[in-house]
Write a protein that holds these residues in place. Structure first.
Motif, PDB file in Angstrom:
ATOM      1  N   VAL A 441       0.858  -1.188   0.000  1.00 50.29           N
ATOM      2  CA  VAL A 441       0.000   0.000   0.000  1.00 50.29           C
ATOM      3  C   VAL A 441       0.892   1.234   0.000  1.00 50.29           C
ATOM      4  CG1 VAL A 441      -1.769   1.293   1.246  1.00 50.29           C
ATOM      5  CG2 VAL A 441      -1.827  -1.213   1.239  1.00 50.29           C
ATOM      6  N   MET A 442       0.790   2.039  -1.051  1.00 50.82           N
ATOM      7  CA  MET A 442       1.564   3.280  -1.129  1.00 50.82           C
ATOM      8  C   MET A 442       0.770   4.434  -0.552  1.00 50.82           C
ATOM      9  SD  MET A 442       2.447   5.640  -4.406  1.00 50.82           S
ATOM     10  CE  MET A 442       0.797   6.347  -4.209  1.00 50.82           C
ATOM     11  N   PHE A 443       1.468   5.380   0.093  1.00 47.23           N
ATOM     12  CA  PHE A 443       0.857   6.629   0.551  1.00 47.23           C
ATOM     13  C   PHE A 443       1.689   7.774  -0.024  1.00 47.23           C
ATOM     14  CE2 PHE A 443      -0.293  10.177   3.136  1.00 47.23           C
ATOM     15  CZ  PHE A 443      -1.529   9.898   3.714  1.00 47.23           C
ATOM     16  N   SER A 444       1.058   8.572  -0.891  1.00 46.39           N
ATOM     17  CA  SER A 444       1.751   9.695  -1.525  1.00 46.39           C
ATOM     18  C   SER A 444       0.800  10.860  -1.659  1.00 46.39           C
ATOM     19  CB  SER A 444       2.258   9.282  -2.916  1.00 46.39           C
ATOM     20  OG  SER A 444       2.798  10.394  -3.614  1.00 46.39           O
ATOM     21  N   GLY A 445       1.333  12.064  -1.713  1.00 51.65           N
ATOM     22  CA  GLY A 445       0.531  13.213  -2.093  1.00 51.65           C
ATOM     23  C   GLY A 445       0.429  13.294  -3.603  1.00 51.65           C
ATOM     24  N   ASP A 446      -0.454  14.160  -4.095  1.00 48.04           N
ATOM     25  CA  ASP A 446      -0.569  14.318  -5.539  1.00 48.04           C
ATOM     26  C   ASP A 446       0.710  14.912  -6.130  1.00 48.04           C
ATOM     27  OD1 ASP A 446      -1.752  16.522  -3.948  1.00 48.04           O
ATOM     28  OD2 ASP A 446      -1.880  17.571  -5.853  1.00 48.04           O
ATOM     29  N   GLY A 447       1.402  15.769  -5.360  1.00 50.45           N
ATOM     30  CA  GLY A 447       2.645  16.349  -5.858  1.00 50.45           C
ATOM     31  C   GLY A 447       3.682  15.290  -6.151  1.00 50.45           C
ATOM     32  N   ILE A 469      -2.477   4.941  -2.704  1.00 49.70           N
ATOM     33  CA  ILE A 469      -3.307   5.972  -2.074  1.00 49.70           C
ATOM     34  C   ILE A 469      -2.701   7.334  -2.367  1.00 49.70           C
ATOM     35  CG2 ILE A 469      -4.157   6.890   0.118  1.00 49.70           C
ATOM     36  CD1 ILE A 469      -3.936   3.983   1.199  1.00 49.70           C
ATOM     37  N   VAL A 470      -3.509   8.218  -2.944  1.00 43.83           N
ATOM     38  CA  VAL A 470      -3.056   9.575  -3.250  1.00 43.83           C
ATOM     39  C   VAL A 470      -3.799  10.548  -2.337  1.00 43.83           C
ATOM     40  CG1 VAL A 470      -2.780  11.343  -5.015  1.00 43.83           C
ATOM     41  CG2 VAL A 470      -2.656   8.917  -5.643  1.00 43.83           C
ATOM     42  N   ASN A 471      -3.068  11.171  -1.432  1.00 43.05           N
ATOM     43  CA  ASN A 471      -3.618  12.205  -0.563  1.00 43.05           C
ATOM     44  C   ASN A 471      -3.717  13.483  -1.403  1.00 43.05           C
ATOM     45  OD1 ASN A 471      -4.338  13.597   1.858  1.00 43.05           O
ATOM     46  ND2 ASN A 471      -2.222  14.302   2.038  1.00 43.05           N
ATOM     47  N   ASN A 472      -4.814  13.634  -2.100  1.00 48.68           N
ATOM     48  CA  ASN A 472      -4.951  14.639  -3.156  1.00 48.68           C
ATOM     49  C   ASN A 472      -5.485  15.953  -2.582  1.00 48.68           C
ATOM     50  OD1 ASN A 472      -5.301  16.077  -5.488  1.00 48.68           O
ATOM     51  ND2 ASN A 472      -6.783  14.686  -6.411  1.00 48.68           N
ATOM     52  N   ASN A 473      -4.552  16.815  -2.176  1.00 49.73           N
ATOM     53  CA  ASN A 473      -4.963  18.149  -1.698  1.00 49.73           C
ATOM     54  C   ASN A 473      -4.727  19.218  -2.762  1.00 49.73           C
ATOM     55  OD1 ASN A 473      -2.187  18.580  -1.654  1.00 49.73           O
ATOM     56  ND2 ASN A 473      -2.018  18.320   0.557  1.00 49.73           N
ATOM     57  N   ARG A 474      -4.459  18.750  -4.005  1.00 48.34           N
ATOM     58  CA  ARG A 474      -4.342  19.640  -5.162  1.00 48.34           C
ATOM     59  C   ARG A 474      -3.231  20.682  -4.991  1.00 48.34           C
ATOM     60  NH1 ARG A 474      -8.413  18.429  -2.963  1.00 48.34           N
ATOM     61  NH2 ARG A 474      -8.681  20.363  -1.773  1.00 48.34           N
ATOM     62  N   THR A 496      -0.041  31.434  -4.881  1.00 49.32           N
ATOM     63  CA  THR A 496      -0.578  30.111  -5.234  1.00 49.32           C
ATOM     64  C   THR A 496       0.087  29.543  -6.485  1.00 49.32           C
ATOM     65  OG1 THR A 496      -2.382  31.121  -6.496  1.00 49.32           O
ATOM     66  CG2 THR A 496      -2.816  30.578  -4.178  1.00 49.32           C
ATOM     67  N   GLU A 497       0.685  30.409  -7.304  1.00 54.72           N
ATOM     68  CA  GLU A 497       1.402  29.902  -8.480  1.00 54.72           C
ATOM     69  C   GLU A 497       2.537  28.966  -8.081  1.00 54.72           C
ATOM     70  OE1 GLU A 497       0.884  34.039 -11.078  1.00 54.72           O
ATOM     71  OE2 GLU A 497       2.879  33.337 -10.478  1.00 54.72           O
ATOM     72  N   LEU A 498       3.015  29.119  -6.875  1.00 56.74           N
ATOM     73  CA  LEU A 498       4.193  28.394  -6.430  1.00 56.74           C
ATOM     74  C   LEU A 498       3.887  27.046  -5.809  1.00 56.74           C
ATOM     75  CD1 LEU A 498       6.069  31.425  -4.843  1.00 56.74           C
ATOM     76  CD2 LEU A 498       6.467  30.407  -7.088  1.00 56.74           C
ATOM     77  N   TRP A 499       2.609  26.774  -5.457  1.00 55.13           N
ATOM     78  CA  TRP A 499       2.354  25.497  -4.786  1.00 55.13           C
ATOM     79  C   TRP A 499       0.978  24.891  -5.045  1.00 55.13           C
ATOM     80  CZ3 TRP A 499      -1.072  25.386  -0.370  1.00 55.13           C
ATOM     81  CH2 TRP A 499      -1.530  26.650   0.046  1.00 55.13           C
ATOM     82  N   HIS A 500       0.097  25.558  -5.792  1.00 56.29           N
ATOM     83  CA  HIS A 500      -1.209  24.980  -6.114  1.00 56.29           C
ATOM     84  C   HIS A 500      -1.153  24.179  -7.423  1.00 56.29           C
ATOM     85  CE1 HIS A 500      -4.297  27.426  -3.572  1.00 56.29           C
ATOM     86  NE2 HIS A 500      -3.220  27.128  -2.883  1.00 56.29           N
ATOM     87  N   HIS A 501      -1.990  23.124  -7.490  1.00 52.72           N
ATOM     88  CA  HIS A 501      -2.183  22.367  -8.727  1.00 52.72           C
ATOM     89  C   HIS A 501      -3.640  22.507  -9.173  1.00 52.72           C
ATOM     90  CE1 HIS A 501       1.115  19.465  -7.116  1.00 52.72           C
ATOM     91  NE2 HIS A 501       1.657  20.472  -7.757  1.00 52.72           N
ATOM     92  N   ARG A 502      -3.914  22.063 -10.386  1.00 49.95           N
ATOM     93  CA  ARG A 502      -5.306  21.942 -10.827  1.00 49.95           C
ATOM     94  C   ARG A 502      -5.945  20.751 -10.122  1.00 49.95           C
ATOM     95  NH1 ARG A 502      -5.519  20.469 -16.263  1.00 49.95           N
ATOM     96  NH2 ARG A 502      -7.723  21.031 -16.256  1.00 49.95           N
ATOM     97  N   ASP A 503      -7.260  20.763 -10.038  1.00 45.57           N
ATOM     98  CA  ASP A 503      -8.003  19.645  -9.445  1.00 45.57           C
ATOM     99  C   ASP A 503      -8.158  18.560 -10.502  1.00 45.57           C
ATOM    100  OD1 ASP A 503      -9.540  17.950  -7.993  1.00 45.57           O
ATOM    101  OD2 ASP A 503     -11.267  19.274  -7.778  1.00 45.57           O
TER     102      ASP A 503
END
Length: 562
Positions: A441-447, A469-474, A496-503
Motif C-alpha cells: 500500500v503506497m501513501f503519496s501526495g498528488d505532488g 493511495i493519493v492524498n490529493n490536496n491539489r 498560489t502559483e508556487l504550490w497549487h495544482h489543478r483539481d
C-alpha cells in the motif's frame, strides 16, 4: 566448472544464481543479456518509462526483500539512473546499477551521445567501477554483490564498455560462481566485543531513565524480536527512526513513536528526558535527532552499529558497540538482569506522554470533516491494513503524516522515502514484485504522484497489484512552511502559483493507463476503498480528496514551524 559462453549468457545465469527475480531498466542496455534471461532464466524484465523510476523500483524491491535490486540504463540515460540512486544511498539500500559507458577507442572524439557520466556515481554509491574487459565481468559482478550487502548496505555502480554495454556480446571462458552469502542483507553477523557488551549492559542497568532509539539497521538485521525482548526485560521505552517504524507494535506499552523532525511529541519528550539513550542501528542523522537537539545535551549515549565510521560520530564520549544488531542485542539479553519493575515510574511517565499525545489528536484522528483530514486517513489505515501489509511512504508531508499518525502492528512493514519526492509510486511497484504474496500500500501526495505517473502504465502492463493511495490536496502544501516567511509572514499576491495544482481526477487518469481508480470524498468510505484496492488484480489508485490547509506538525515538542 568453466564454460565458453558470452558475457550475456554468464550475466543471465549469475543473476539467476543470486536469486534475482526481476531487473528494472530503460532500453537499450544489455540487450543480449535480456534475451538470455528470457531463454535461460525466470527473471522478469521490467521496462520502465524513465531511468530514475527504474532505480526507485530496484530500491523498493531491495527494501522489501532484503535482496539487491538490479537496475540498468544505456550510457545516455546514466545520469538519470544516478539521480535515482540518491534515495538508496541515504537509506542504505542494496541496489546494483549497471550502465553502458564510453568506448575506449572513442573517448574525447565527440562520439554520438557520449559523455563521461562515471564521476556522477561517485557520491551516490559505495563502489563505482568500470568493466572494460569482458574477462573481468565475473569478478566485478561478484564484487558488486559483496559491497552492496556488507557493512552498511548501499548502492553500487558498474559501467560496462559500450553505450549499450556491448561488451556483453564477447565470448570468453567463464565460471559461474554464486556467493550465496552476498545475495541478501545482512551478509555477515558481526559479533561485538564482549567487553563492550558488558559495559553497555552496566550503563543500561544503572540508568534511571533509559530509552532505546532504533534505526534502520534493526530492520535490516531482522532484530525486532531481540530489541523488543530487551526493552521488555529491562523496562526501557522504545523510539524508532522512520526506517525502523515497523520494528515494534505501534500500540506496544513501551512504544513512544518516531522522534525528530517528522516525529511525535511523545517521542521527542521521552528522548529529551532520558538520561541514557541507546541508539541501535542508526546513523543518528538530522531528521531523527531534529538537527541534533534530541537527545538533550548531557545525556549518556550508547551506540550500536554495523558501520564503525558511524559509531559515536555525532556524540563524543559515546559507548560504542560494533556489530550486527540481532547478534549484539541477543548478547545483551544474556548478560543483563530484569529491571522492568524498578523502572515502572519512568515507563508510566513515558506512557503519559503517549496518552496525552493521543488525547490531543483524538479529534483529528476521528474527524469526519470534508475535505478529508490526513490524520483520519492514517487512523483508518492503522485499523484496516491487512496483518501482513507493507506500507510504502513518499517523502515530505506523506512521510510526516505516516511517520507521526500511522500505527503498525507486528507483521506489518513500513518502507519510507529518504528524501526524493516521487519515489513512492515506482518503489511500491518494485516492492510488490519482490513480495508478490503480501499487499503493498503506497501513501503519496498528488505532488509526489505526478513525478512518475507514467509508471501506472508499467504497473498495468505487468499486472502489479499495488494499492496506491493519493492524498490529493491539489497542491504542494508543505511549501507553505517555506513561502510564508518569504512573503513576510502572510501569504498574499500570486503565491498560489508556487504550490497549487489543478483539481485532477486521478480515477480518470488511472483508468486511461489501464489501472483501476476509486475516488474517496468522505472519510467513512476510505476503509472500503482500501479493501477493494487490495482485492483487485492489478494496480488500484485511491484518489482521496483531502484538505489543502492540513499541515503536519514539525519537530513537535521542540519548536513550532511558522
Amino acid at each position: 566448472m568453466t564454460t565458453r559462453m558470452t558475457g550475456a549468457e554468464f550475466l543471465a545465469d549469475t543473476l539467476q544464481g543470486y536469486g534475482v527475480s526481476h531487473v528494472f531498466l530503460v532500453p537499450a542496455v544489455l540487450s543480449r543479456t535480456l534475451y538470455e534471461m528470457e531463454a535461460r532464466t525466470s527473471i522478469g524484465r521490467i521496462v520502465a518509462h524513465g531511468e530514475k523510476a527504474a532505480a526507485y523500483m530496484a530500491d523498493g524491491y531491495a527494501r522489501a526483500s532484503g535482496k539487491p535490486g538490479i537496475c540498468m540504463a544505456q550510457s545516455v540515460g546514466a545520469a538519470n539512473l544516478a539521480a535515482g540512486l540518491r534515495d538508496a544511498y541515504m537509506a542504505c539500500s542494496p541496489v546494483i546499477a549497471i550502465t553502458g559507458g564510453p568506448y575506449l577507442h572513442s573517448r574525447h572524439k565527440n562520439q554520438y551521445q557520449q559523455i563521461d557520466d562515471f564521476p556522477i556515481f561517485e557520491p551516490l554509491t559505495k563502489y563505482n567501477a568500470r568493466v572494460d574487459l569482458p574477462e573481468r565481468i565475473p569478478e566485478m559482478i561478484r564484487q558488486a554483490f559483496r559491497v552492496a550487502t556488507t557493512g552498511r548496505p548501499g548502492p553500487v555502480h558498474l559501467e560496462f564498455a559500450g553505450h549499450a554495454a556491448e561488451i556483453e556480446a564477447t565470448e570468453c571462458v567463464f565460471e559461474v560462481v554464486v556467493e550465496e552469502r552476498f545475495s541478501h542483507v545482512p551478509a555477515f553477523r558481526v559479533h561485538p566485543e564482549p567487553a563492550a557488551v558488558h559495559a553497555a549492559a552496566e550503563v543500561l542497568a544503572n540508568a534511571e531513565r533509559p530509552i532505546i532509539v532504533a534505526g534502520g539497521g534493526v530492520r535490516q538485521s531482522d532484530a525486532a524480536a531481540e530489541l523488543v525482548a530487551l526493552a521488555e526485560k529491562m523496562g526501557i521505552p522504545v523510539a524508532t527512526s522512520m526506517n525502523a517504524k515497523d520494528v515494534i507494535d505501534g500500540l506496544h506499552p513501551l512504544s513512544v513513536g518516531v522522534p525528530g523532525l517528522y516525529g511525535r511529541k511523545s517521542a521527542n519528550l521521552a528522548v529529551m528526558e532520558a538520561d541514557v539513550v541507546f541508539f541501535v542501528g542508526s546513523k543518528t542523522g538530522s531528521q531523527l535527532t531534529s538537527d541534533w537537539r534530541v537527545p538533550a545535551p548531557g545525556a549518556r549515549v550508547i551506540h550500536l552499529d554495523i558501520d564503525p565510521e558511524e559509531l559515536g560520530r555525532h556524540y563524543s564520549g559515546a559507548l560504542c558497540l560494533l556489530g550486527d544488531a540481532k547478534v549484539a542485542l541477543g548478547a545483551l539479553m544474556e548478560v543483563t538482569d530484569a529491571t522492568a519493575e524498578r523502572r515502572r515510574s519512568w515507563v508510566e511517565r513515558v506512557q503519559r506522554f503517549v496518552a496525552d499525545w493521543r488525547e490531543g489528536y483524538a479529534a483529528a484522528l476521528g474527524s469526519d470533516a470534508v475535505p478529508i483530514r490526513p490524520e483520519r486517513l492514517c487512523s483508518e489505515l492503522s485499523q484496516h491494513l491487512p496483518s501482513d501489509a507493507i506500507v510504502v511512504s513518499d517523502t515530505g508531508h506523506s512521510g510526516m503524516w505516516t511517520g507521526i499518525y500511522l500505527d503498525l502492528k507486528r507483521g506489518q512493514s513500513f518502507v519510507r522515502c529518504a528524501g526524493s519526492l516521487g519515489w513512492g509510486l515506482p518503489a511500491a511497484l518494485g516492492a510488490q514484485l519482490a513480495v508478490p504474496d503480501r499487499p503493498v500500500v503506497m501513501f503519496s501526495g498528488d505532488g509526489g504522484f505526478y513525478y512518475h505517473l507514467a509508471e501506472l502504465e508499467t504497473a498495468a502492463r505487468w499486472g502489479i497489484g499495488a494499492t496506491l493511495i493519493v492524498n490529493n490536496n491539489r497542491s504542494l502544501n508543505q511549501e507553505r512552511y517555506i513561502f510564508a516567511p518569504a512573503y513576510g509572514g502572510t501569504l498574499h499576491g500570486r503565491h498560489t502559483e508556487l504550490w497549487h495544482h489543478r483539481d485532477i481526477d486521478f480515477v480518470a487518469v488511472a483508468e486511461s493507463l489501464g489501472a483501476t481508480g476509486i475516488r474517496v470524498k468522505k472519510p467513512g468510505d476510505f476503509a472500503a476503498a482500501v479493501e477493494q484496492g487490495i482485492a483487485t488484480p492489478g494496480p488500484t489508485v485511491i484518489d482521496v480528496v483531502s484538505d489543502i490547509d492540513a499541515m503536519a506538525p514539525f519537530s513537535e515538542g521542540l519548536t513550532t514551524a511558522s
